[in-house]
Structures are given as structure tokens and as C-alpha cells.
Write a protein that holds these residues in place. Structure first.
Motif, mmCIF file in Angstrom:
data_model
loop_
_atom_site.group_PDB
_atom_site.id
_atom_site.type_symbol
_atom_site.label_atom_id
_atom_site.label_comp_id
_atom_site.label_asym_id
_atom_site.label_seq_id
_atom_site.Cartn_x
_atom_site.Cartn_y
_atom_site.Cartn_z
ATOM 1 N N LEU A 1 0.857 -1.178 0.000
ATOM 2 C CA LEU A 1 0.000 0.000 0.000
ATOM 3 C C LEU A 1 0.895 1.229 0.000
ATOM 4 C CD1 LEU A 1 -1.557 -2.357 1.761
ATOM 5 C CD2 LEU A 1 -3.204 -0.523 2.152
ATOM 6 N N VAL B 1 -2.114 5.265 0.636
ATOM 7 C CA VAL B 1 -3.525 4.992 0.334
ATOM 8 C C VAL B 1 -4.420 5.886 1.191
ATOM 9 C CG1 VAL B 1 -5.355 3.268 0.541
ATOM 10 C CG2 VAL B 1 -3.144 2.643 -0.467
ATOM 11 N N PHE C 1 -8.772 7.181 1.636
ATOM 12 C CA PHE C 1 -10.178 6.972 1.262
ATOM 13 C C PHE C 1 -11.066 7.771 2.205
ATOM 14 C CE2 PHE C 1 -14.279 4.841 1.578
ATOM 15 C CZ PHE C 1 -14.626 4.724 0.237
ATOM 16 N N ASP D 1 -5.876 7.538 5.670
ATOM 17 C CA ASP D 1 -5.122 8.709 5.214
ATOM 18 C C ASP D 1 -3.628 8.368 5.166
ATOM 19 O OD1 ASP D 1 -4.523 11.277 4.433
ATOM 20 O OD2 ASP D 1 -4.660 12.127 6.454
ATOM 21 N N THR E 1 -12.462 -0.445 6.807
ATOM 22 C CA THR E 1 -12.286 0.251 5.530
ATOM 23 C C THR E 1 -11.085 -0.305 4.773
ATOM 24 O OG1 THR E 1 -13.254 2.269 6.442
ATOM 25 C CG2 THR E 1 -11.959 2.495 4.428
ATOM 26 N N LEU E 2 -10.007 -0.581 5.485
ATOM 27 C CA LEU E 2 -8.823 -1.178 4.861
ATOM 28 C C LEU E 2 -9.167 -2.527 4.249
ATOM 29 C CD1 LEU E 2 -5.787 -1.196 4.299
ATOM 30 C CD2 LEU E 2 -5.448 -2.172 6.584
ATOM 31 N N LEU F 1 -11.052 -2.081 0.971
ATOM 32 C CA LEU F 1 -10.181 -1.688 -0.133
ATOM 33 C C LEU F 1 -9.388 -2.890 -0.648
ATOM 34 C CD1 LEU F 1 -8.749 1.756 1.065
ATOM 35 C CD2 LEU F 1 -10.696 1.327 -0.427
ATOM 36 N N TYR G 1 -14.262 -1.440 -2.354
ATOM 37 C CA TYR G 1 -14.158 -0.002 -2.557
ATOM 38 C C TYR G 1 -12.877 0.259 -3.350
ATOM 39 C CZ TYR G 1 -17.768 1.064 0.944
ATOM 40 O OH TYR G 1 -18.937 1.159 1.638
ATOM 41 N N ARG G 2 -12.845 1.381 -4.016
ATOM 42 C CA ARG G 2 -11.648 1.803 -4.741
ATOM 43 C C ARG G 2 -11.047 3.000 -4.010
ATOM 44 N NH1 ARG G 2 -10.307 1.434 -10.117
ATOM 45 N NH2 ARG G 2 -11.177 -0.647 -9.890
ATOM 46 N N GLN G 3 -9.777 2.878 -3.635
ATOM 47 C CA GLN G 3 -9.146 3.994 -2.932
ATOM 48 C C GLN G 3 -9.133 5.236 -3.817
ATOM 49 O OE1 GLN G 3 -7.451 1.429 -4.101
ATOM 50 N NE2 GLN G 3 -5.718 2.191 -5.293
ATOM 51 N N GLN G 4 -9.258 6.407 -3.202
ATOM 52 C CA GLN G 4 -9.280 7.667 -3.957
ATOM 53 C C GLN G 4 -7.887 8.269 -4.103
ATOM 54 O OE1 GLN G 4 -11.760 8.821 -0.946
ATOM 55 N NE2 GLN G 4 -13.705 8.336 -1.946
ATOM 56 N N ARG G 5 -6.973 7.819 -3.243
ATOM 57 C CA ARG G 5 -5.609 8.331 -3.301
ATOM 58 C C ARG G 5 -4.647 7.176 -3.088
ATOM 59 N NH1 ARG G 5 -8.888 11.258 -0.433
ATOM 60 N NH2 ARG G 5 -8.281 10.289 1.562
#
Length: 597
Positions: free
Chosen positions: A344, A347, A349, A360, A384-385, A388, A393-397
Motif C-alpha cells: 500500500l 492509500v 479513502f 489517510d 475500511t482497509l 479496499l 471499494y476503490r481507494q481515492q488516493r
């Protein structure tokens, strides 16, 4: 949008023809045959009256017989028409259109769409509306046939006086006003969908056993009922106001048409008084005029029903477009075996509608074949991890890489096929016990060896022995089955997660939250042994998510999350020696769970 709607109507008719050709052809034939029955009856009555005036009993009898036959045939065709349309609407609407909506929802990748109120509002509108959507194309066909009948009736009226053709202009007025009203109703359906969904949730909460116990103990049942009524009143009030406005538009249109219709009848009476029409013309014109009202009403109703289908078009098209737009992700096949592991890289979200990141700048490496523990307080980002990593879910960063390849380049369904997981909010499937385990690997749903292996992995053998029909036991009291305790449901979820024998990622998200301490210890021992076996065969990573620090001491690598950030990582011994957050929380829990002396 109009073109897309017309294309949808045509596609539904094609679907009906392809699946049920005989009833479809029969219904089309009935609609076409129904075009001529009313004009034929009016014409035959005019002929019969003129024959009576001429003292021609044979022609009068023939005209009367033709009129009676046309009337009877029209009534018979109308009844058969209704039966066939209802049958096709049930077969196509319920069996195919509803499935189309459900398949679209199932094919949308990930889970975030199930938390979007704009999507849920549209699904609420579509729920149970499949019959109405399939009803729309047949009403469009009916509208076309009614227009043809209307044309024949107006042609007959034109033989009396062309001025009566002006009624066609007045007939278009109610249609325009009705469309205005339909648009208001469609907007209200979507605007009030959230309140409607809320009242249904509150109703289920008050009537299902799970919430019923707490509501009765707390005495909150009356408050829930009050909130349900408020949500229901809000939904009904918005829809009622829209329907009142729609009715006002419709009334205005019909008032204008009635004025034009009255003027036409006055013109007919005046021509008759001046001897410019025969008795047969009068009867024909009156019959046509009476039938014209019904035909125009039927035409407007059919057009209104067909146009009303557009209230379902907007959410259906939106859903189709959303499903197409969210078909993201690569097409690469996951590796057969993990070589290096998962990394990772920064990462991040954030859930929709929130500003605080759930994760974060998380950077770490999960080595192939390792047992990784993720710990932290509630709300720290652990689940949440997991979402992903399982591509829900798709991480945004940032980036997640599997053996050096970006997870976004892998086929999401293919990756999830190599993932096994027991989630914190596990499913409770009220089907046979063996099936609720077997769905963990559909290809081996009824494989007795796989089922036995999964049951033993979750230490659920004693549970199976206590069930009245073993693996064939029906679950859920609503289906006259057996109800499991929370701990038994969790063991079932653990067994389901053990069905796959070759995962690359095996996730246990709070796997023992509903189990007692001895069971928890034994479960972890079993799954640590299973993790070593999976690592040897596929290089699989086993991830254990827990808020209980004492249960993860045997992990190869521990990630410590706090408010979405990775604050520490290392082995149990390294983290204790560092004296940081892990050591502090571990000490607090150890003291809290220490036996009383």
C-alpha cells in the motif's frame, strides 16, 4: 430522452415477441381488430335507420344485425385483450424486467453505490414497478390503435359536416395538460423516495424480532411508530400534492375539450333542424359523437399510461448509465500464487458525505505468506482497509499493488474470486445450513468434502450435530426453520469463509466478536494453522482484524491504526519494546481482562 424511451418501448415489444410469440401476435391482432368495431357499429346503425325511413325492413334488419355483431365483437375482443396483456405483463415484467434491475445492481462493482441515497431513491421508485414498465409499450400500441379508430370516427363525422373535424384539435388539449401533470407526479415520486424508504425501514424495525426485543425493553415502540407515521405522512403528502396538481391540469384540459365538444353538437343539431342531414346521418353522428368521447378518453388514457411509463424511464436510464459508468477496473488475471505480497502506497479513502478521511496516507507492505494483524480502536479504519483490499471499494488516493501490479488493473471479480473473508457484519442467510456455508464457493456448493472441511475449520461440528436435519436444516423461524444464536451465526460465517481452498487473501474481520474466550482462543489457533497451510500452497496473506490486542500476538506483522492513519507497525515484541500506542493499549486491555484476585 424521448428517443431513448421509444427505443425502450420497442425493445420491450421485441422481448415479448422473442419470449412469447403466440400471445404477443394474438394481442397485436386483437388491438388491430378492435380499430374497426366501433366505426362499423356506427355506420351500421346509420344504415339501419335510413332503411327504416325508406320502409326497407330487410336492409334495416341487416344493418341492425351488423351493428349488434360489431358491438358484441368489440366487447369480446376488449375482454380477451385485457387478459392477454395482463398475462404478458406478468411474465415479461416480473420475470425479466425485475431481474434486469436486480442484475444491474448486482453487477455494479463495489459497495459504495449501496450507500448512495440518489441510487436508493431510484431503486425505490423501480421496486415493484416492473409490471407497469412492461404495461407501457402495450399502452403505446393501444394508443396507436385508438388513434386509428379516432381517425375512422372523424372520417364518418366528416360525411355529416367537415366542421366537426375541429374536435380533433380540442382532443389534443387534454393530452398536453395531462403530460404536465404526469411530469409533476414523476418528480414527486423521486423527491419523496427517501421518506418512503425511511418509513418502510422503521416499520420493519418495529415488526421484526431483532429490533422488537430492544424496543419493548426500552419502551421506544411508540416513538418508532410515531416516527414511522411522520415519514409516511411526509411521503404521502408530497405525492398527494403532486397528484392534486396533476388532477387540476387534467380537469382544465377536459373542460376545454368539453366546450369544443358542446359546440360541435350544437352545430349538428342546427344542421338537422334545417334539413341538411338525414335521419340516418343524425343517428350516425350521435353514435359517433358518443363513441368519440369514449375513444378520445381511451386514447388519452393509453397515451397517458404510455407517457406515464416515463416516470420509470428516468430512474431506469439513470441506473443503466450509472452501471455502465461504474464498470471500471482492469481485465488482468490475478496471479496463481503470491510471490512478493501486497503493498500500500499512501492509500487514502473518504466516505461520500464526510470530510474526515477513513484512511489517510497509509503505506505498508504485506509479505506473501504472512499473517498480518490490524488493530486499533473502533472507527480507526480497520474495516475500511479490508474493503479496499477486497476490491469492494476503490481507494481515492495512492496505490495498492499485488505482486507489483496495481490492484486497479486486475479484474475485480477475478480478484474477489481469490479472496475469502469473514466480515464483521456477516450475512445471515435463511436457507439450508449446508447452503449458507456452501455459498462461500458456489462452484462447490454441495460438495460434501468441502463442506466438511469448512465446518471443521470453524469448529462447527458440534453445531451441525445439534441441528435436527444436519446440513439440510432450514434456517430462520420465518421459514419454519431453526434460529441460530449470534455465536452460531458467526461460526457459520467462519465456515463459509473457509470454503475456498486456494485464496490469495484470507480476511478475518473481528471473527470472534460473538464467541466466548475459550472458543475465541481455539478459533485463532485453528486459523493460524490454516494460514500457514495456505501460505505454503498459494503464498496467501491472512489478515486478522481485531480490537482485542491479546489475540493477535502470534501474527507475523501488526498494523496499528488510529483515526485512519497507520501509526505503528511491527511484530508484537517490537511494538511492546517501542512503548508506543500499541504497548499502551495492550497494557490497558491486559489489565482490564486480568482475573480478579
Amino acid at each position: 430522452m424521448t428517443r431513448r424511451y421509444l427505443n425502450l418501448l420497442v425493445e420491450l415489444l421485441r422481448l415479448s415477441w422473442r419470449l412469447h410469440p403466440a400471445p404477443t401476435a394474438g394481442l397485436l391482432a386483437l388491438r388491430v381488430a378492435g380499430v374497426v368495431t366501433t366505426p362499423a357499429m356506427a355506420y351500421a346503425l346509420g344504415v339501419a335507420v335510413d332503411a327504416i325511413v325508406r320502409h326497407d325492413p330487410r336492409a334495416a334488419a341487416a344493418g341492425a344485425a351488423l351493428a349488434a355483431g360489431a358491438f358484441a365483437l368489440g366487447r369480446y375482443l376488449a375482454g380477451l385483450d385485457h387478459t392477454l396483456e395482463a398475462m404478458l405483463a406478468d411474465r415479461i415484467g416480473v420475470l425479466h424486467i425485475r431481474r434486469h434491475v436486480e442484475e444491474h445492481l448486482a453487477r455494479i462493482d463495489g459497495l459504495d453505490h449501496l450507500e448512495r441515497t440518489d441510487l436508493l431513491d431510484r431503486v425505490t421508485v423501480l421496486r415493484g414497478a416492473a409490471w407497469q414498465l412492461n404495461h407501457a409499450p402495450w399502452q403505446a400500441v393501444a394508443a396507436a390503435c385508438h388513434v386509428l379508430r379516432l381517425g375512422l370516427l372523424l372520417l364518418l363525422m366528416a360525411t355529416v359536416t367537415p366542421w366537426l373535424l375541429l374536435l380533433l384539435v380540442f382532443a389534443a388539449v387534454p393530452l398536453w395538460f395531462d403530460q404536465r401533470g404526469q411530469r409533476a407526479v414523476a418528480a414527486a415520486e423521486t423527491d419523496t423516495a427517501e421518506a418512503y424508504r425511511l418509513q418502510r425501514h422503521l416499520f420493519n424495525l418495529a415488526t421484526e424480532p431483532a429490533g422488537g426485543k430492544e424496543l419493548r425493553v426500552s419502551g421506544a415502540a411508540d416513538d418508532i411508530a410515531r416516527r414511522q407515521r411522520q415519514a409516511w405522512d411526509e411521503a404521502v403528502r408530497g405525492r398527494f400534492r403532486a397528484r392534486v396538481r396533476s388532477a387540476a391540469w387534467t380537469l382544465t384540459g377536459w373542460t376545454l375539450f368539453t366546450a369544443g365538444f358542446a359546440a360541435g353538437l350544437w352545430l349538428l343539431v342546427d344542421r338537422t333542424a334545417r334539413g341538411e342531414a338525414s335521419a340516418g346521418d343524425v343517428v350516425l353522428a350521435v353514435t359517433v359523437a358518443v363513441s368519440l368521447r369514449n375513444t378520445i378518453q381511451d386514447t388519452l388514457f393509453a397515451v397517458g399510461e404510455a407517457v406515464g411509463g416515463r416516470t420509470l424511464l428516468d430512474p431506469l436510464v439513470w441506473l443503466n448509465d450509472y452501471a455502465a459508468a461504474t464498470r471500471v477496473g482492469g481485465h488482468a488475471t490475478p496471479p496463481a500464487r503470491l510471490r512478493t505480497g501486497i503493498t500500500l502506497d499512501r492509500v487514502g479513502f473518504t466516505y461520500p458525505g464526510t470530510v474526515q478521511p477513513a484512511l489517510d496516507e497509509v503505506t505498508c507492505r504485506l509479505p506473501a505468506g504472512s499473517v498480518v494483524a490490524v488493530v486499533g480502536e473502533y472507527g480507526s479504519g480497520k474495516t475500511t482497509l479490508v474493503k479496499l483490499l477486497t476490491s469492494l471499494y476503490r481507494q481515492q488516493r495512492g496505490h495498492i499493488r499485488v505482486d507489483g501490479r496495481d490492484l486497479a488493473d486486475l479484474d475485480p471479480a477475478g480478484w474477489r474470486a481469490r479472496v475469502s473473508a469473514a466480515f464483521q457484519d456477516f450475512g445471515r442467510f435463511h436457507i439450508r445450513f449446508g447452503e449458507t456455508i456452501g455459498v462461500g464457493d458456489l462452484a462447490h456448493l454441495s460438495d460434501p468434502d468441502r463442506l466438511d472441511h469448512a465446518v471443521r475449520a470453524a469448529d462447527a461440528g458440534a453445531l451441525v450435530d445439534r441441528l435436527p436435519d444436519g446440513l439440510d436444516t432450514q434456517l430462520g423461524r420465518r421459514f419454519d426453520g431453526v434460529e441460530l444464536s449470534e455465536g452460531q451465526w458467526q461460526r457459520t460465517a467462519l465456515a463459509r469463509a473457509s470454503m475456498r481452498t486456494d485464496p490469495l487473501l484470507f480476511v478475518l474481520d473481528e471473527p470472534t466478536a460473538s464467541l466466548d474466550a475459550p472458543s475465541e482462543h481455539e478459533i485463532f489457533e485453528r486459523y493460524l494453522a490454516r494460514a500457514r497451510d495456505l501460505a505454503a500452497r498459494t503464498g496467501a496473506i491472512t489478515m486478522i482484524v481485531s480490537h482485542r490486542f491479546s489475540t493477535v500476538a502470534g501474527a507475523d506483522h501488526i498494523l496499528v491504526l488510529h483515526r485512519g492513519r497507520l501509526v505503528e507497525q511491527g511484530t508484537h515484541e517490537e511494538l511492546l519494546a517501542a512503548g508506543g500506542r500499541y504497548a499502551t493499549l495492550y497494557g490497558i486491555q491486559a489489565t482490564a481482562y486480568a482475573p480478579m484476585t
